[in-house]
Each structure stands twice: as C-alpha cells, then as structure tokens.
Design an enzyme around this catalytic site. Structure first.
Site, short mmCIF file in Angstrom:
data_model
loop_
_atom_site.label_atom_id
_atom_site.label_comp_id
_atom_site.label_asym_id
_atom_site.label_seq_id
_atom_site.Cartn_x
_atom_site.Cartn_y
_atom_site.Cartn_z
N ASP A 14 5.75 -31.08 -5.12
CA ASP A 14 5.05 -30.10 -4.28
C ASP A 14 3.86 -30.70 -3.57
O ASP A 14 2.75 -30.17 -3.61
CB ASP A 14 4.60 -28.89 -5.11
N GLU A 174 10.16 -20.43 0.39
CA GLU A 174 8.89 -20.66 -0.34
C GLU A 174 8.19 -21.89 0.25
O GLU A 174 8.63 -22.42 1.28
CB GLU A 174 9.17 -20.88 -1.83
#
Ligand code: 6LW
Length: 511
Positions: A14, A174
C-alpha cells in the site's frame, strides 16, 4: 536509466508517495506491527532509506488484541504549505485518523480522528486551498468512494459527504487518490481486490464531486492477464511528478516464488514510469505491465542497492528497521551497547499466542535468497525457547532456538503451521556461544546451527508454501519476517544479520 523492482522489497504494501523539492518520501501499511507506518526517503526513486515511523507512541497506535493483519491499513502521505500529513485507518481501534508534522522525521501529532468509516483515506488540496478527503465508504446504502471537505489539522468534516464514484466496473473499489492535473480532477482507484484480480483504474471530472468519466484504456495497471509472470496482483498505486516534470507510479505487487500461485515475501513496493497520452490519460509502464527490470528518466543517478542488515548491538539504540508485534513492553528488550548484547526477556506469552505481544523483534525478508545469522551467548540464555524464526505471524513460523531440558541445553527446530506444531530436531549442545542460521531460497528455508566455530549442522527445512499469504487460515496482508524471540526466560544475542545471497536476478517466468 535502468533500475530493479521492487524498490522497497519485502512486506511493504500500500505505498503512498509525495515529493518536496528533490526529496521523495514513501509510507506503507504495517498492520499488527509496531512502530507503525515507516517513512522511506530517496532522491533517485531507487535507493530508499528508512528515516523513521509516523506512529511511534502507543497513544498514536493502540494494537491491544489486534488480530493478524488488523491494525494499520493503507496510509497516504501528503505535503501542503509546510506541513506533512499522514492519514490512515486503524481497523482495530477507532478507524480513520490523520497525523501531521512539520518535520518528516517527526515528532508526529496525536491522532485526529475522523467521523467517517471505510478504509484507504487520502487527502488532496484544491487550487483555492480547500482540503478534500476521500476513502471507501457507504452513504445511503451506496458503497463507493466518499468525498468531503476536511480540516486536515483537526479531522473536522467541513462539507456534505458524497459517494462520487462506485468505480470503473471492478469489485472492491479502494485505495483512492484524487489529483488536480491541468484543471481536471483525476480519481485513481484499485479494483479487483488485493489478490490476483488486483488492478488500477482512473477516471476524471471537471468537478471533484463528479460526474467522473473513465479512462478509455482502463485498467491503467493490471497483471490480471499476465498469468505465469512472476509479478502479480499489481494495484494500490499512487502518482507523483518529479522535479523534471516526469511522472511516476508506485504500487504494490507480489512475486510468486515458483509457478504455483503462492507468495511468501508479502506485497512489495514497485516503481514504474508514467507517460501521458495526448488526450490527457496516464499510461503506467508498458501499457499497464511492470517488470523486475525497468527503464525511466530517474531524477538522479541510482546507486548500488543493498538490503542487508548486520547488528552487533553496540549502537546506542535498536535499529529502527526492527519491528515489534503489537505494543511492546520496552522492559523486555534490553540493549547493552557497552557489552554489545541484546537480551530478550521472554514471558509466558509465546510467539504462537494470538492477539498478544510476545518478546519478538523482526524485519521483513527482503528477497527469496537470503542468509539469516544470529550469535547467542548460550551460557547466559536460560529461556524455555530463545532464538530466531522465519515468522509470518503467530500461526505460521519456523523456529530455531536454544532451550533447556533440565540442566541440559539443546538446539531445537520446530515448525508451526495452522494449529500444528512439530518439533523436527532437538540436539544437545555444550557450548558458550552458538550461531543459528536460516538459509532461504525460492523453495525452502534451511535451518542449521554452529557450535564455537565448528562446521554448521543442518537440522532440517521448511517449504516457502508454509509461510505464504495464500495459505493462511484468515485473510492476511503481511509477509515473512526474520525474527529474534524469547519465551519464559532470557535470550542473549550478540549479533543478528540478514544478507541477500541472490546472485543473478533470476526472473522465474521471464518470457
Ligand atoms: C488496504 C486495501 C486492501 O487498505 O487491503 O485489499 C488493505 N485491499 O487497499 C490492506 O492492505
């Protein structure tokens, strides 16, 4: 200029990137590990140095009882008007929050909690100085990307909330980021879920509130149709423009260690050059493909890359690359720089215990082929077990350790997978110092020990598959770590090292 991917290897998922002048910074998610959210620094986008963490205090990062891969999910790092902001989610404790710091190296503020659910929060500043928040979320039953104006210094919500997009057709929209480029608002998201369907899409609008129009060549990053290639699950990207006007993307992906769809190193940080089409859409890498070796107009000359670590504990403080599992008790980690030793004080909390904070320190495994070596003061170690481990989490770990059976001391090797723990070897030793070794490659971890400079004795091995993310009994997002640990007594360490032994950058699936 050529460079090698991943740029930040091992479990560093991420990624979010920002630039201040000629300095680039990347942050990653850290889940149940402490401290939280590492800050890496680079000037060439290839050589990255860990310069600290955003969440270094328990008041910022409560991980009590945190499940495996709970805790800190995806962060975003941004810089605006002399202030750094890091916004993320603690899925175990109170949700979304933002911290700020004038100096990237800290101190970072206490959390400013945000009254919004969902994950993957991000921030952007419009030309008029208004700061906007975006994340996943659900409003009136509609799940998508939620946007609203926010005071980034307090977390106060300053406008109505709106679901501005439900994505570009994939599931699990997302990892949103919004960029203002040439007067248009670009909304980039991950879709498909962070496994083999993972990919990145982008859409744009004349208003931050939409309507958004999808890029005609979506997905802009995808290895979904690159089955059999080593790099898989590309997604969760962030864009940055360098000081020369060249654009770059960082993203997460993982490397399969064999032709099986399994990975044990976790989701790693990759870099790709980005070019823009004449009609203003980004193209990442080779039409949405990225590779282990890539070429691009790097902002500075890359230097040789080294991901080794070698500790002799003469330093005044512990190397910041070493991580605790959940909130540690500092009394259990005794560094003695004069003596050059690290004493781990094990408690009755074992490294197999769920939701706890055992006496363990670990670092990400940075490559398939490595050697871990630790020297222990056998005479001073009285723990029921103290040694090193190839450690994914409390359910999955291969341990090599000193132990005592009454007066006898021995070296033990056990493997824990799911709810099974098997002792593979137990060999009596009579020595003042012992060297423990883990050799890893694309297939397995091999465990051996060495008494007082004698020839190493191999005790056994464990397959990479036993420590792979796909094999965990709950959904997890981390990767294999190399750890020092102690249970019920002292483990005295004199050195700890991880050396990458990979020679040729063998690309298993090179076409
Ligand atoms: C991250 C989200 C995700 O916040 O996994 O599967 C979460 N997708 O983008 C943890 O990495």
């Amino acid at each position: 200029m050529q460079y090698q991917n991943p740029i930040i290897p091992g479990y560093n998922p991420d990624p979010s990137i920002c630039r201040v002048g000629s300095d680039f910074y990347i942050v990653n998610s850290t889940f149940e590990f402490f401290p939280g959210v590492p800050i890496y620094h680079s000037r060439n986008l290839v050589n990255w140095e860990l310069i600290g963490h955003c969440l270094t205090r328990r008041s910022q990062l409560e991980l009590e009882g945190c499940r495996n891969s709970g805790g800190i999910y995806a962060p975003t790092l941004r810089y605006h008007d002399g202030m750094f902001y890091m916004i993320t989610t603690n899925v175990t404790w109170k949700g979304n929050f933002v911290v700020h710091a004038e100096d990237i190296r800290g101190p970072w503020s206490e959390p400013c909690w945000i009254d919004q659910g969902g994950i993957d929060p991000s921030l952007m500043w419009d030309d008029d100085g208004t700061c906007y928040y975006c994340s996943t979320g659900t409003i009136d039953g509609v799940r998508g990307i939620v946007v609203f104006a926010i005071d980034p210094m307090t977390g106060q919500i300053l406008s109505e909330k709106k679901v501005v997009s439900t994505g570009c057709g994939g599931q699990c929209t997302e990892g949103p980021h919004i960029y203002k480029i040439n007067g248009l608002y670009y909304l980039m998201t991950a879709e498909g879920g962070t496994e083999y369907g993972h990919h990145e899409t982008i859409q744009r609008s004349e208003s931050i509130w939409g309507p958004y129009v999808p890029c005609p060549h979506n997905p802009i990053l995808s290895h979904v149709n690159r089955k059999g290639y080593e790099i898989q699950a590309t997604g969760h990207a962030d864009l940055v423009e360098d000081q020369n006007g060249n654009w770059w993307a960082v993203c997460l992906a993982y490397r399969n260690f064999s032709h099986a769809l399994l990975h044990n190193l976790g989701r790693e940080t990759f870099l790709s050059p980005v070019r823009w089409t004449e009609d203003g859409w980004p193209v990442i890498g080779n039409k949405g493909y990225i590779d282990l070796t890539m070429d691009g107009p790097l902002p500075a000359e890359p230097l040789p890359v080294c991901h080794d670590i070698a500790l002799d504990f003469h330093e005044p403080s512990l190397d910041p690359r070493m991580l605790y599992t959940r909130n540690p008790n500092p009394d259990h980690f005794e560094l003695n720089p004069q003596a050059g030793s690290l004493t781990l004080h094990g408690t009755d909390v074992t490294i197999s215990q769920p939701g706890a904070s055992p006496t363990i320190l670990s670092i990400q495994q940075p490559a398939f082929c490595t050697q871990v070596a630790a020297t222990m003061d056998a005479g001073s170690s009285d723990a029921r077990r103290a040694g090193i481990s190839a450690y994914y989490n409390n359910d999955y770990h291969y341990d090599l350790y000193l132990s005592r059976d009454g007066e006898r001391q021995y070296v033990g090797f056990t493997k824990s997978i799911h709810d099974m723990t098997v002792e593979i070897a137990r060999v009596p030793v009579d020595t003042s110092s012992v060297r423990l070794l883990i050799d890893s490659d694309r297939e397995k971890y091999t465990f051996s020990y060495q008494e007082d400079g004698k020839t190493p004795v191999v005790l056994g091995s464990g397959h990479n598959a036993g420590l792979s993310t796909e094999g965990t009994k709950t959904m997890t997002f981390t990767g294999t770590m190399f750890a020092m640990f102690a249970e019920e007594g002292k483990g005295v360490f004199r050195s700890f090292s991880v050396q990458v032994t990979e020679n040729a950058r063998e690309d298993l699936h090179a076409k």
